[in-house]
Design an enzyme around this catalytic site. Structure first.
Site, PDB file in Angstrom:
ATOM      1  N   SER A  86       0.829  -1.211   0.000  1.00 23.42           N
ATOM      2  CA  SER A  86       0.000   0.000   0.000  1.00 23.42           C
ATOM      3  C   SER A  86       0.857   1.252   0.000  1.00 23.42           C
ATOM      4  CB  SER A  86      -0.886   0.018   1.247  1.00 23.42           C
ATOM      5  OG  SER A  86      -1.495   1.287   1.349  1.00 23.42           O
ATOM      6  N   HIS A  97      -1.702  -1.303  -3.833  1.00 22.66           N
ATOM      7  CA  HIS A  97      -2.938  -1.046  -3.078  1.00 22.66           C
ATOM      8  C   HIS A  97      -3.067   0.458  -2.823  1.00 22.66           C
ATOM      9  CE1 HIS A  97      -5.979  -2.472  -0.066  1.00 22.66           C
ATOM     10  NE2 HIS A  97      -5.576  -1.436   0.664  1.00 22.66           N
ATOM     11  N   ASP A 115      -5.257   3.288  -0.819  1.00 19.76           N
ATOM     12  CA  ASP A 115      -6.194   3.480   0.294  1.00 19.76           C
ATOM     13  C   ASP A 115      -6.883   4.833   0.175  1.00 19.76           C
ATOM     14  OD1 ASP A 115      -6.017   1.125   2.012  1.00 19.76           O
ATOM     15  OD2 ASP A 115      -3.895   1.639   2.143  1.00 19.76           O
ATOM     16  N   MET A 154      -9.543   7.387   1.484  1.00 18.65           N
ATOM     17  CA  MET A 154     -10.275   7.705   2.721  1.00 18.65           C
ATOM     18  C   MET A 154     -10.967   9.049   2.564  1.00 18.65           C
ATOM     19  SD  MET A 154      -7.488   6.628   5.594  1.00 18.65           S
ATOM     20  CE  MET A 154      -6.400   5.214   5.352  1.00 18.65           C
ATOM     21  N   HIS A 199      -8.863   0.411  -2.648  1.00 17.92           N
ATOM     22  CA  HIS A 199      -9.636   0.124  -1.430  1.00 17.92           C
ATOM     23  C   HIS A 199     -10.365   1.401  -1.031  1.00 17.92           C
ATOM     24  CE1 HIS A 199      -9.291  -1.037   3.145  1.00 17.92           C
ATOM     25  NE2 HIS A 199     -10.531  -1.014   2.726  1.00 17.92           N
ATOM     26  N   MET A 240     -12.380   3.370   1.296  1.00 18.18           N
ATOM     27  CA  MET A 240     -12.895   3.540   2.672  1.00 18.18           C
ATOM     28  C   MET A 240     -13.713   4.821   2.665  1.00 18.18           C
ATOM     29  SD  MET A 240      -9.487   2.356   4.686  1.00 18.18           S
ATOM     30  CE  MET A 240      -8.468   2.637   3.251  1.00 18.18           C
ATOM     31  N   MET A 288     -10.472  -6.931   7.072  1.00 16.62           N
ATOM     32  CA  MET A 288      -9.658  -5.908   7.739  1.00 16.62           C
ATOM     33  C   MET A 288      -9.121  -6.505   9.032  1.00 16.62           C
ATOM     34  SD  MET A 288      -9.586  -3.450   5.671  1.00 16.62           S
ATOM     35  CE  MET A 288      -8.539  -2.422   6.717  1.00 16.62           C
ATOM     36  N   ASP A 344      -5.869  -7.102   5.379  1.00 20.07           N
ATOM     37  CA  ASP A 344      -5.289  -5.750   5.308  1.00 20.07           C
ATOM     38  C   ASP A 344      -5.127  -5.173   6.707  1.00 20.07           C
ATOM     39  OD1 ASP A 344      -4.563  -3.186   4.622  1.00 20.07           O
ATOM     40  OD2 ASP A 344      -6.426  -2.694   3.567  1.00 20.07           O
TER      41      ASP A 344
HETATM   42  C1  DX5 Z   1      -5.709   0.746   6.737  1.00 14.55           C
HETATM   43  C2  DX5 Z   1      -5.436   0.545   5.273  1.00 14.55           C
HETATM   44  C3  DX5 Z   1      -4.285  -0.325   4.994  1.00 14.55           C
HETATM   45  C4  DX5 Z   1      -2.953   0.200   5.450  1.00 14.55           C
HETATM   46  C5  DX5 Z   1      -2.175  -0.952   5.940  1.00 14.55           C
HETATM   47  O1  DX5 Z   1      -6.846   1.512   6.879  1.00 14.55           O
HETATM   48  O2  DX5 Z   1      -6.575  -0.040   4.646  1.00 14.55           O
HETATM   49  O3  DX5 Z   1      -4.222  -0.715   3.633  1.00 14.55           O
HETATM   50  O4  DX5 Z   1      -2.209   0.836   4.450  1.00 14.55           O
HETATM   51  O5  DX5 Z   1      -1.025  -0.485   6.528  1.00 14.55           O
HETATM   52  P1  DX5 Z   1      -0.145  -1.379   7.507  1.00 14.55           P
HETATM   53  O6  DX5 Z   1       0.341  -2.546   6.700  1.00 14.55           O
HETATM   54  O7  DX5 Z   1       0.917  -0.454   7.921  1.00 14.55           O
HETATM   55  O8  DX5 Z   1      -1.041  -1.827   8.631  1.00 14.55           O
HETATM   56 ZN    ZN Z   2      -6.259  -0.829   2.583  1.00 13.26          ZN
END
Ligand code: DX5
Ligand code: ZN
Length: 215
Positions: free
Chosen positions: A5, A30, A32, A34, A63, A65, A134, A172
């Protein structure tokens, strides 16, 4: 399979970091996304993905969120996503949202938070290409893995054997060298990694070592 990610990296160097993911031998990158609503933090939108897309043909694993992801599927699809994963908790219209992703010609993923049971997504498992468990509370990188969540990987693996559903299982959050092999032994297909990947100097060696550990 591994999907590092970009959240674990430095966004001011996003292009170079995407290239590092691609050259490490990882299977996907990946992203993320948000929105400050479904999760407290805000990261980036479709333009960020669109601008990075020409740099590599690695699989873009997006992903979302975000609340009401159905409002944004087409935009992220056209920005160059290959997989779009939405949260089961973020939409009242999960079946429709997964169908919209598939209609764009992409793989449709459904993610579940640590507090959401596998039974909550049972009705959509026949149309899901990917289920993302998750293993931390979504919203931040660098958190500690929640051990209880790995039971859901086993449960999803058993269910797909019973039903013949063909979804891949991802996990994840909080994954690294210390726990990856155990998760794959429970049926995991794809591990997302942020901080563990970017902490490594030699990322290709890291991916190779992990792959060897799960053979
Ligand atoms: C968390 C994200 C993850 C995050 C994981 O909300 O969805 O994808 O980047 O990071 P690590 O591997 O550091 O937990
Ligand atoms: Zn993620």
């Amino acid at each position: 399979m591994f999907s590092p990610s970009l959240l674990g990296g430095d966004f001011s160097r996003a292009g170079e970091e995407l290239m590092e993911i691609a050259s490490s031998g990882a299977d996907a990158a990946h992203f993320d996304v948000m929105d400050g609503s479904f999760v407290p933090e805000i990261t980036f939108g479709a333009k960020f993905i669109e601008d990075l897309r020409p740099l590599s043909d690695i699989v873009f694993d997006v992903h979302l969120m975000i609340s009401e992801p159905e409002r944004h599927i087409q935009r992220f699809a056209r920005a160059g996503a290959n997989i779009i994963t939405v949260h089961a908790e973020a939409t009242k219209h999960l079946w429709r949202t997964l169908s919209m992703i598939k209609e764009e010609g992409l793989d449709a993923g459904v993610a579940i938070n640590p507090g959401t049971p596998v039974s909550f997504i049972e009705p959509v498992l026949p149309i899901a290409d990917y289920v993302l468990v998750m293993t931390v509370n979504p919203g931040w990188g660098g958190q500690r893995f929640i051990p209880y969540c790995q039971e859901k990987i086993s449960e999803l693996d058993e269910r797909r054997k019973e039903t013949g559903n063909e979804y891949l299982i991802g996990a994840d959050g909080g994954i690294g060298a210390s726990n990856a092999a155990e998760l794959f032994s429970k049926g995991l297909d794809l591990a997302v990694m942020g901080s563990a990947f970017f902490a490594e100097e030699d990322k290709a060696a890291f991916i190779r070592t992990l792959e060897d550990s799960i053979l």
